[in-house]
Design a protein around this motif. Structure first.
Motif, PDB file in Angstrom:
ATOM      1  N   ILE A  48       4.547  -0.571  14.130  1.00  0.00           N
ATOM      2  CA  ILE A  48       5.227   0.625  14.874  1.00  0.00           C
ATOM      3  C   ILE A  48       6.666   0.627  14.129  1.00  0.00           C
ATOM      4  CG2 ILE A  48       6.089   1.369  16.963  1.00  0.00           C
ATOM      5  CD1 ILE A  48       3.634  -0.136  18.163  1.00  0.00           C
ATOM      6  N   GLU A  49       7.311  -0.521  14.315  1.00  0.00           N
ATOM      7  CA  GLU A  49       8.710  -0.322  13.591  1.00  0.00           C
ATOM      8  C   GLU A  49       8.646   0.009  12.149  1.00  0.00           C
ATOM      9  OE1 GLU A  49      11.702  -3.647  14.195  1.00  0.00           O
ATOM     10  OE2 GLU A  49      10.040  -4.535  14.941  1.00  0.00           O
ATOM     11  N   LEU A  50       7.747  -0.369  11.238  1.00  0.00           N
ATOM     12  CA  LEU A  50       7.633   0.247   9.890  1.00  0.00           C
ATOM     13  C   LEU A  50       7.259   1.734   9.919  1.00  0.00           C
ATOM     14  CD1 LEU A  50       5.790  -2.816   8.237  1.00  0.00           C
ATOM     15  CD2 LEU A  50       7.875  -2.004   7.538  1.00  0.00           C
ATOM     16  N   ALA A  51       6.485   2.032  10.635  1.00  0.00           N
ATOM     17  CA  ALA A  51       5.877   3.490  10.559  1.00  0.00           C
ATOM     18  C   ALA A  51       7.153   4.381  11.150  1.00  0.00           C
ATOM     19  CB  ALA A  51       4.847   3.829  11.786  1.00  0.00           C
ATOM     20  N   ASP A  52       7.809   3.911  12.131  1.00  0.00           N
ATOM     21  CA  ASP A  52       9.044   4.602  12.658  1.00  0.00           C
ATOM     22  C   ASP A  52       9.915   4.368  11.568  1.00  0.00           C
ATOM     23  OD1 ASP A  52       7.839   4.961  15.069  1.00  0.00           O
ATOM     24  OD2 ASP A  52       9.129   3.388  16.236  1.00  0.00           O
ATOM     25  N   TYR A  53      10.493   3.521  10.797  1.00  0.00           N
ATOM     26  CA  TYR A  53      11.311   3.550   9.747  1.00  0.00           C
ATOM     27  C   TYR A  53      11.133   4.397   8.727  1.00  0.00           C
ATOM     28  CZ  TYR A  53      14.401   1.415   6.170  1.00  0.00           C
ATOM     29  OH  TYR A  53      15.201   1.245   5.171  1.00  0.00           O
ATOM     30  N   PHE A  54       9.846   4.479   8.290  1.00  0.00           N
ATOM     31  CA  PHE A  54       9.409   5.305   7.102  1.00  0.00           C
ATOM     32  C   PHE A  54       8.999   6.725   7.576  1.00  0.00           C
ATOM     33  CE2 PHE A  54       8.655   1.163   5.089  1.00  0.00           C
ATOM     34  CZ  PHE A  54       9.562   1.310   3.892  1.00  0.00           C
ATOM     35  N   GLU A  55       9.076   6.917   8.864  1.00  0.00           N
ATOM     36  CA  GLU A  55       8.899   8.250   9.633  1.00  0.00           C
ATOM     37  C   GLU A  55       7.529   8.822   9.011  1.00  0.00           C
ATOM     38  OE1 GLU A  55      12.213  10.589   8.146  1.00  0.00           O
ATOM     39  OE2 GLU A  55      13.219  10.066   9.872  1.00  0.00           O
ATOM     40  N   VAL A  56       6.226   7.908   9.381  1.00  0.00           N
ATOM     41  CA  VAL A  56       4.857   8.016   9.128  1.00  0.00           C
ATOM     42  C   VAL A  56       4.138   7.912   9.938  1.00  0.00           C
ATOM     43  CG1 VAL A  56       5.277   7.854   6.524  1.00  0.00           C
ATOM     44  CG2 VAL A  56       4.453   5.756   7.884  1.00  0.00           C
ATOM     45  N   THR A  57       2.959   8.159  10.171  1.00  0.00           N
ATOM     46  CA  THR A  57       1.945   7.388  11.140  1.00  0.00           C
ATOM     47  C   THR A  57       1.407   6.337  10.877  1.00  0.00           C
ATOM     48  OG1 THR A  57       0.123   8.637  10.313  1.00  0.00           O
ATOM     49  CG2 THR A  57       1.212   9.810  11.610  1.00  0.00           C
ATOM     50  N   LEU A  58       0.934   5.772  11.917  1.00  0.00           N
ATOM     51  CA  LEU A  58       0.116   4.331  11.689  1.00  0.00           C
ATOM     52  C   LEU A  58      -1.038   4.525  10.688  1.00  0.00           C
ATOM     53  CD1 LEU A  58       0.558   2.503  15.151  1.00  0.00           C
ATOM     54  CD2 LEU A  58       1.804   1.927  13.137  1.00  0.00           C
ATOM     55  N   ASP A  59      -1.727   5.642  10.980  1.00  0.00           N
ATOM     56  CA  ASP A  59      -2.741   6.048  10.010  1.00  0.00           C
ATOM     57  C   ASP A  59      -2.470   5.874   8.514  1.00  0.00           C
ATOM     58  OD1 ASP A  59      -4.584   5.838  12.054  1.00  0.00           O
ATOM     59  OD2 ASP A  59      -4.749   7.927  12.108  1.00  0.00           O
ATOM     60  N   GLU A  60      -1.282   6.979   8.303  1.00  0.00           N
ATOM     61  CA  GLU A  60      -0.718   6.676   6.934  1.00  0.00           C
ATOM     62  C   GLU A  60      -0.271   5.426   6.449  1.00  0.00           C
ATOM     63  OE1 GLU A  60       1.222  11.204   6.709  1.00  0.00           O
ATOM     64  OE2 GLU A  60       2.362   9.815   8.131  1.00  0.00           O
ATOM     65  N   LEU A  61       0.560   4.802   7.227  1.00  0.00           N
ATOM     66  CA  LEU A  61       0.987   3.338   6.766  1.00  0.00           C
ATOM     67  C   LEU A  61      -0.172   2.391   6.533  1.00  0.00           C
ATOM     68  CD1 LEU A  61       3.295   1.468   6.357  1.00  0.00           C
ATOM     69  CD2 LEU A  61       3.367   0.895   8.902  1.00  0.00           C
ATOM     70  N   THR A  62      -1.148   2.290   7.444  1.00  0.00           N
ATOM     71  CA  THR A  62      -2.186   1.564   7.111  1.00  0.00           C
ATOM     72  C   THR A  62      -3.388   2.102   6.228  1.00  0.00           C
ATOM     73  OG1 THR A  62      -3.464   2.410   9.036  1.00  0.00           O
ATOM     74  CG2 THR A  62      -1.861   0.302   9.356  1.00  0.00           C
ATOM     75  N   GLY A  63      -3.239   3.297   5.795  1.00  0.00           N
ATOM     76  CA  GLY A  63      -4.280   3.767   4.801  1.00  0.00           C
ATOM     77  C   GLY A  63      -5.522   4.204   5.595  1.00  0.00           C
ATOM     78  N   ARG A  64      -5.484   4.352   6.712  1.00  0.00           N
ATOM     79  CA  ARG A  64      -6.625   4.662   7.468  1.00  0.00           C
ATOM     80  C   ARG A  64      -6.800   6.339   7.416  1.00  0.00           C
ATOM     81  NH1 ARG A  64      -7.766   6.273  13.113  1.00  0.00           N
ATOM     82  NH2 ARG A  64      -9.800   5.717  13.478  1.00  0.00           N
ATOM     83  N   ASN A  65      -8.086   6.589   6.967  1.00  0.00           N
ATOM     84  CA  ASN A  65      -8.513   7.835   6.671  1.00  0.00           C
ATOM     85  C   ASN A  65      -9.638   8.390   7.843  1.00  0.00           C
ATOM     86  OD1 ASN A  65      -7.273   8.269   4.203  1.00  0.00           O
ATOM     87  ND2 ASN A  65      -8.713   7.298   3.109  1.00  0.00           N
ATOM     88  N   VAL A  66      -9.193   9.349   8.540  1.00  0.00           N
ATOM     89  CA  VAL A  66     -10.038   9.738   9.596  1.00  0.00           C
ATOM     90  C   VAL A  66     -11.177  10.840   9.247  1.00  0.00           C
ATOM     91  CG1 VAL A  66     -10.098  10.511  11.888  1.00  0.00           C
ATOM     92  CG2 VAL A  66      -8.349   9.055  11.357  1.00  0.00           C
TER      93      VAL A  66
END
Length: 66
Positions: A48-66
């Motif tokens: 969550i801290e990483l996603a906030d820091y880079f201003e991306v969603t958790l899906d974007e950060l983890t490479g999850r494709n919905v």
């Protein structure tokens, strides 16, 4: 793209060094390196801290494709 690739890509694109990221997250350079190589994974709180820091969603950060 998986999490290690995504993290490194975001870090490089934003011009952030491993040391700077580690300092921001109150962790070590070794830990950031391990995340980027897939040797270990961050906790949910760190994700969550990483996603906030880079201003991306958790899906974007983890490479999850919905």
């Amino acid at each position: 793209m998986n999490f290690p690739e995504s993290l490194k890509n975001l870090r490089v694109i934003r011009g952030v060094g491993q040391k700077q990221l580690a300092d921001t997250l109150n962790t070590t350079v070794k830990t950031v390196s391990h995340w980027e190589t897939g040797y270990s994974e961050p906790s949910i709180a760190q994700l969550i801290e990483l996603a906030d820091y880079f201003e991306v969603t958790l899906d974007e950060l983890t490479g999850r494709n919905v």
